[in-house]
Design an enzyme around this catalytic site. Structure first.
Site, short mmCIF file in Angstrom:
data_model
loop_
_atom_site.label_atom_id
_atom_site.label_comp_id
_atom_site.label_asym_id
_atom_site.label_seq_id
_atom_site.Cartn_x
_atom_site.Cartn_y
_atom_site.Cartn_z
N ASP A 51 8.67 -0.08 -3.76
CA ASP A 51 9.40 -1.23 -4.22
C ASP A 51 10.68 -1.18 -4.69
O ASP A 51 11.54 -2.03 -4.88
CB ASP A 51 8.53 -1.82 -5.61
CG ASP A 51 7.23 -2.31 -4.88
OD1 ASP A 51 6.99 -2.53 -3.93
OD2 ASP A 51 6.09 -2.58 -6.19
N GLU A 67 7.83 -10.60 -0.69
CA GLU A 67 6.80 -11.38 -1.14
C GLU A 67 6.73 -11.89 -2.51
O GLU A 67 5.71 -12.61 -2.73
CB GLU A 67 5.56 -10.22 -1.02
CG GLU A 67 5.84 -9.01 -1.92
CD GLU A 67 4.58 -8.17 -2.24
OE1 GLU A 67 3.38 -8.19 -1.50
OE2 GLU A 67 4.82 -7.00 -2.86
N HIS A 75 0.54 -3.49 4.46
CA HIS A 75 0.68 -1.97 4.19
C HIS A 75 1.00 -0.87 5.13
O HIS A 75 1.20 0.12 4.76
CB HIS A 75 -1.03 -1.76 3.90
CG HIS A 75 -1.27 -2.30 2.42
ND1 HIS A 75 -1.76 -3.53 2.33
CD2 HIS A 75 -1.44 -1.84 1.05
CE1 HIS A 75 -1.90 -3.94 1.21
NE2 HIS A 75 -1.84 -2.70 0.50
N VAL A 76 1.30 -1.38 6.33
CA VAL A 76 2.11 -0.52 7.24
C VAL A 76 3.16 -0.12 6.69
O VAL A 76 3.63 1.13 6.83
CB VAL A 76 2.32 -1.37 8.59
CG1 VAL A 76 3.51 -2.42 8.49
CG2 VAL A 76 2.53 -0.21 9.82
O1 F6P Z 1 3.73 -1.33 -5.58
C1 F6P Z 1 3.96 -1.23 -4.22
C2 F6P Z 1 3.06 -2.32 -3.35
O2 F6P Z 1 2.95 -1.82 -1.89
C3 F6P Z 1 3.48 -3.50 -3.86
O3 F6P Z 1 4.62 -3.86 -2.81
C4 F6P Z 1 2.61 -4.57 -3.40
O4 F6P Z 1 2.81 -5.89 -3.88
C5 F6P Z 1 1.32 -3.99 -4.00
O5 F6P Z 1 1.90 -2.53 -3.83
C6 F6P Z 1 0.21 -4.16 -2.87
O6 F6P Z 1 -0.76 -3.34 -3.67
P1 F6P Z 1 -2.26 -3.07 -3.22
O7 F6P Z 1 -2.01 -2.24 -2.17
O8 F6P Z 1 -3.16 -2.66 -4.31
O9 F6P Z 1 -2.68 -4.29 -2.48
#
Ligand code: F6P
Length: 328
Positions: A132, A227, A258-259
């Protein structure tokens, strides 16, 4: 200042994973060994810490992991670690295992945990590891560079298909409440518009930008949406769909998800993870408990966590203006 004697350190990764955590774990371990310390790898973040999931690490334990995504230690989110009961339990377990100092690699939430342990008198130091890039005390966190390149690769590919079909795409990228990834990938990927939480952009402005791009003869319209942008990607889509006759482009949405967190760390992240991991160990030995070790102006720097986690790292307004100039 009396610096407590440290003989054995622990290392853990906490919160969302990201590329570059493994090089950082490796650097912590090997730097500690080079200074005659013992090292304990702590599995599954603060959860594993509280449960005593400790593994003795030697130089070989961290061999062959430089190029691996994710974290060999595993990670968890443990919001309950905000509470004193969990923090005291953590210190108790660390003492039971004769661990005299802790290195935590993670984002804002994880670094708050480091600060809490430090305030309770336990030597702990943080390394910013999050895609982030919302943590203070560093220009860039471990994982950001690789994630940025992953997003860029996706934008380039989407642009190919968008141009072929004369379409506009909303590409949603991660970043929680921070627009860094969206802004930087938008600049690098030549987006027609970038929507980030830090800048209130009305939906009408998005429609106008796409209509203008169409009229100027562009064959695609790329809108990178962080997001954390409000009212959110779906609201943008709905607004644009309702105006598709005026727009010129047909709309599609890609949520990268998540990629962005996986994959082999870039050269930059391997080097950054290595530098910060090593500096975390030397910092702990020099009494820098309660600090985050980051890179400021290209140099390793220690910033008190109280300062670093006080507010989200702001975006660079000059870069946002630059992106705007490039959008035509
Ligand atoms: O903090 C990293 C992050 O990938 C954010 O960008 C995202 O909002 C969040 O984690 C997603 O979290 P999780 O993997 O718990 O769904």
């Amino acid at each position: 200042m009396v610096v407590p004697k440290i003989v054995r350190i622990g290392v853990l990764t906490s919160g969302g994973d990201g590329p570059g955590l493994n090089p950082c774990i490796r650097a912590v371990t090997r730097t500690a060994i080079s200074k005659g310390l013992e090292v304990m790898g702590i599995k599954r973040g603060y959860t594993g810490l509280i449960n005593g999931e400790f593994v003795p690490f030697d130089a070989r334990s961290v061999g062959g992991i430089l190029g691996k995504g994710g974290t060999i230690l595993g990670t968890t989110r443990l919001p309950e670690f905000d509470g004193l009961r969990y923090q005291r339990q953590a210190i108790r377990v660390l003492n039971q295992h004769s661990v005299d100092g802790l290195v935590v690699i993670g984002g804002n939430g994880s670094l708050n945990g480091v600060l809490a342990l430090h305030k309770l008198g336990y030597p702990a130091i943080g390394v910013p590891g999050t895609i982030d890039n919302d943590v203070g005390g560093t220009d860039i966190a471990v994982g950001v560079d690789t994630a940025l390149n992953t997003v860029l690769d996706a934008i380039d590919k989407i642009k190919d298909t968008a141009s072929s079909h004369q379409r506009a795409f909303l590409i949603e990228v991660m970043g929680r409440d921070c627009g860094y990834l969206a802004l930087m990938s938008g600049i690098a990927g030549g987006a027609e518009m970038i929507l980030i939480p830090e800048v209130a952009t009305p939906l009408a402005a998005v429609a106008e930008a796409l209509t203008n791009a169409y009229m100027r003869g562009k064959t695609h319209g790329i809108v990178v949406v962080a997001e954390g942008y409000r009212p959110g990607t779906q609201a943008v889509l709905q607004y644009l769909e309702e105006r598709k006759e005026e727009l010129g482009f047909h709309m599609r949405v890609t949520v990268l998800g998540h990629v962005q967190r996986g994959g082999a760390p870039s050269a930059y992240d391997r080097i950054l993870g290595t530098r910060l991991g090593a500096a975390a160990v030397t910092g702990l030995l020099e009494g820098k408990s309660g600090h985050v070790v980051g890179l400021l102006g290209g140099q390793v720097a220690y910033t008190p966590l109280e300062e670093a986690v006080a507010r989200l790292r702001p975006i660079d307004e000059r870069l946002y203006s630059l992106a705007h100039i490039m959008e035509v």
